[in-house]
Scaffold this motif. Structure first.
Motif, PDB file in Angstrom:
ATOM      1  N   GLY A 143       5.329 -36.938 -17.505  1.00  0.00           N
ATOM      2  CA  GLY A 143       4.487 -36.645 -18.546  1.00  0.00           C
ATOM      3  C   GLY A 143       3.689 -35.213 -18.315  1.00  0.00           C
ATOM      4  O   GLY A 143       3.633 -34.362 -19.180  1.00  0.00           O
ATOM      5  N   LEU A 144       3.033 -35.268 -17.154  1.00  0.00           N
ATOM      6  CA  LEU A 144       2.430 -34.053 -16.760  1.00  0.00           C
ATOM      7  C   LEU A 144       3.513 -32.676 -16.705  1.00  0.00           C
ATOM      8  O   LEU A 144       3.227 -31.651 -17.014  1.00  0.00           O
ATOM      9  N   ASN A 145       4.563 -33.041 -16.002  1.00  0.00           N
ATOM     10  CA  ASN A 145       5.608 -31.927 -15.915  1.00  0.00           C
ATOM     11  C   ASN A 145       6.044 -31.505 -17.199  1.00  0.00           C
ATOM     12  O   ASN A 145       6.367 -30.194 -17.452  1.00  0.00           O
ATOM     13  N   PRO A 170       6.356 -26.135 -19.713  1.00  0.00           N
ATOM     14  CA  PRO A 170       6.560 -24.625 -20.631  1.00  0.00           C
ATOM     15  C   PRO A 170       5.556 -23.642 -20.290  1.00  0.00           C
ATOM     16  O   PRO A 170       5.864 -22.632 -20.837  1.00  0.00           O
ATOM     17  N   VAL A 171       4.557 -24.057 -20.018  1.00  0.00           N
ATOM     18  CA  VAL A 171       3.721 -22.914 -19.466  1.00  0.00           C
ATOM     19  C   VAL A 171       3.702 -22.469 -18.226  1.00  0.00           C
ATOM     20  O   VAL A 171       3.684 -21.318 -18.166  1.00  0.00           O
ATOM     21  N   LEU A 221      -4.338 -30.219 -15.607  1.00  0.00           N
ATOM     22  CA  LEU A 221      -3.827 -29.295 -14.309  1.00  0.00           C
ATOM     23  C   LEU A 221      -4.314 -29.518 -13.075  1.00  0.00           C
ATOM     24  O   LEU A 221      -3.234 -29.539 -12.093  1.00  0.00           O
ATOM     25  N   LEU A 222      -5.521 -29.772 -12.841  1.00  0.00           N
ATOM     26  CA  LEU A 222      -5.951 -30.348 -11.507  1.00  0.00           C
ATOM     27  C   LEU A 222      -5.305 -31.552 -11.348  1.00  0.00           C
ATOM     28  O   LEU A 222      -4.995 -31.933  -9.917  1.00  0.00           O
ATOM     29  N   VAL A 223      -5.063 -32.511 -12.147  1.00  0.00           N
ATOM     30  CA  VAL A 223      -4.512 -33.696 -11.746  1.00  0.00           C
ATOM     31  C   VAL A 223      -2.978 -33.541 -11.410  1.00  0.00           C
ATOM     32  O   VAL A 223      -2.651 -34.216 -10.354  1.00  0.00           O
ATOM     33  N   HIS A 224      -2.437 -32.586 -12.111  1.00  0.00           N
ATOM     34  CA  HIS A 224      -1.226 -32.283 -11.722  1.00  0.00           C
ATOM     35  C   HIS A 224      -0.868 -31.604 -10.282  1.00  0.00           C
ATOM     36  O   HIS A 224       0.062 -32.262  -9.451  1.00  0.00           O
ATOM     37  N   VAL A 225      -1.768 -30.927 -10.041  1.00  0.00           N
ATOM     38  CA  VAL A 225      -1.808 -30.387  -8.505  1.00  0.00           C
ATOM     39  C   VAL A 225      -1.789 -31.236  -7.489  1.00  0.00           C
ATOM     40  O   VAL A 225      -1.326 -31.336  -6.519  1.00  0.00           O
ATOM     41  N   ILE A 226      -3.007 -32.033  -7.810  1.00  0.00           N
ATOM     42  CA  ILE A 226      -3.463 -33.171  -6.838  1.00  0.00           C
ATOM     43  C   ILE A 226      -2.280 -34.007  -6.638  1.00  0.00           C
ATOM     44  O   ILE A 226      -2.006 -34.422  -5.641  1.00  0.00           O
ATOM     45  N   MET A 227      -1.585 -34.659  -7.856  1.00  0.00           N
ATOM     46  CA  MET A 227      -0.447 -35.367  -7.634  1.00  0.00           C
ATOM     47  C   MET A 227       0.637 -34.710  -6.798  1.00  0.00           C
ATOM     48  O   MET A 227       1.209 -35.463  -6.272  1.00  0.00           O
ATOM     49  N   SER A 228       0.915 -33.541  -7.012  1.00  0.00           N
ATOM     50  CA  SER A 228       2.042 -33.028  -6.454  1.00  0.00           C
ATOM     51  C   SER A 228       1.947 -32.914  -4.985  1.00  0.00           C
ATOM     52  O   SER A 228       2.888 -33.047  -4.270  1.00  0.00           O
ATOM     53  N   ARG A 258       6.713 -21.891 -16.771  1.00  0.00           N
ATOM     54  CA  ARG A 258       8.089 -21.201 -16.904  1.00  0.00           C
ATOM     55  C   ARG A 258       7.996 -19.606 -16.968  1.00  0.00           C
ATOM     56  O   ARG A 258       8.377 -19.024 -16.163  1.00  0.00           O
ATOM     57  N   PRO A 259       7.137 -19.256 -17.981  1.00  0.00           N
ATOM     58  CA  PRO A 259       6.749 -17.754 -18.065  1.00  0.00           C
ATOM     59  C   PRO A 259       6.200 -17.095 -17.103  1.00  0.00           C
ATOM     60  O   PRO A 259       6.412 -16.190 -16.785  1.00  0.00           O
ATOM     61  N   VAL A 260       5.353 -17.981 -16.490  1.00  0.00           N
ATOM     62  CA  VAL A 260       4.422 -17.339 -15.491  1.00  0.00           C
ATOM     63  C   VAL A 260       5.562 -17.171 -14.144  1.00  0.00           C
ATOM     64  O   VAL A 260       5.246 -16.171 -13.495  1.00  0.00           O
ATOM     65  N   ARG A 261       6.245 -18.109 -14.153  1.00  0.00           N
ATOM     66  CA  ARG A 261       7.239 -17.787 -12.878  1.00  0.00           C
ATOM     67  C   ARG A 261       8.082 -16.780 -13.010  1.00  0.00           C
ATOM     68  O   ARG A 261       8.466 -16.324 -12.077  1.00  0.00           O
ATOM     69  N   ASN A 262       8.465 -16.542 -14.310  1.00  0.00           N
ATOM     70  CA  ASN A 262       9.262 -15.291 -14.315  1.00  0.00           C
ATOM     71  C   ASN A 262       8.680 -14.120 -14.196  1.00  0.00           C
ATOM     72  O   ASN A 262       9.151 -13.016 -13.814  1.00  0.00           O
TER      73      ASN A 262
END
Length: 92
Positions: free
Chosen positions: A47-49, A54-55, A19-26, A57-61
């Motif tokens: 791949g990270l997306n 799926p994790v 998740l840290l890699v995903h945030v830094i990449m974004s 999407r429910p949090v955004r709702n």
């Protein structure tokens, strides 16, 4: 019970790191440091997306809509930290 808890702690640590890699990449993609036209960057990003969408999407709702700012990764970070640092040690 201890091997199960250790395995769960390892899974949470790996999820935290990814998740840290995903945030830094974004951030790097938004500031145009990384280019999605590069095949390796695009594959890692997709791949990270696929892994985290799926994790998220429910949090955004559940969270309020803050359109330019996505708070779902922050909420998932807090959840992972809470599980890893507060709930797992109490199970030992």
């Amino acid at each position: 019970m201890a091997p199960f808890i250790q395995t769960l702690a390892l899974i949470l640590d790996v999820a935290f790191t990814l998740l840290l890699v995903h945030v830094i990449m974004s951030w790097l993609i938004n500031f145009q440091v990384l280019n999605l036209g590069q095949p390796l960057v695009a594959q890692i990003w997709q791949g990270l997306n696929r892994l985290f969408e799926p994790v998220f999407r429910p949090v955004r709702n559940i969270l309020p809509n803050t359109h330019p700012l996505d708070l779902a990764p922050l909420a998932v970070f807090i959840l992972i930290i809470a599980l890893r640092d507060y709930f797992l040690p109490s199970l030992y």
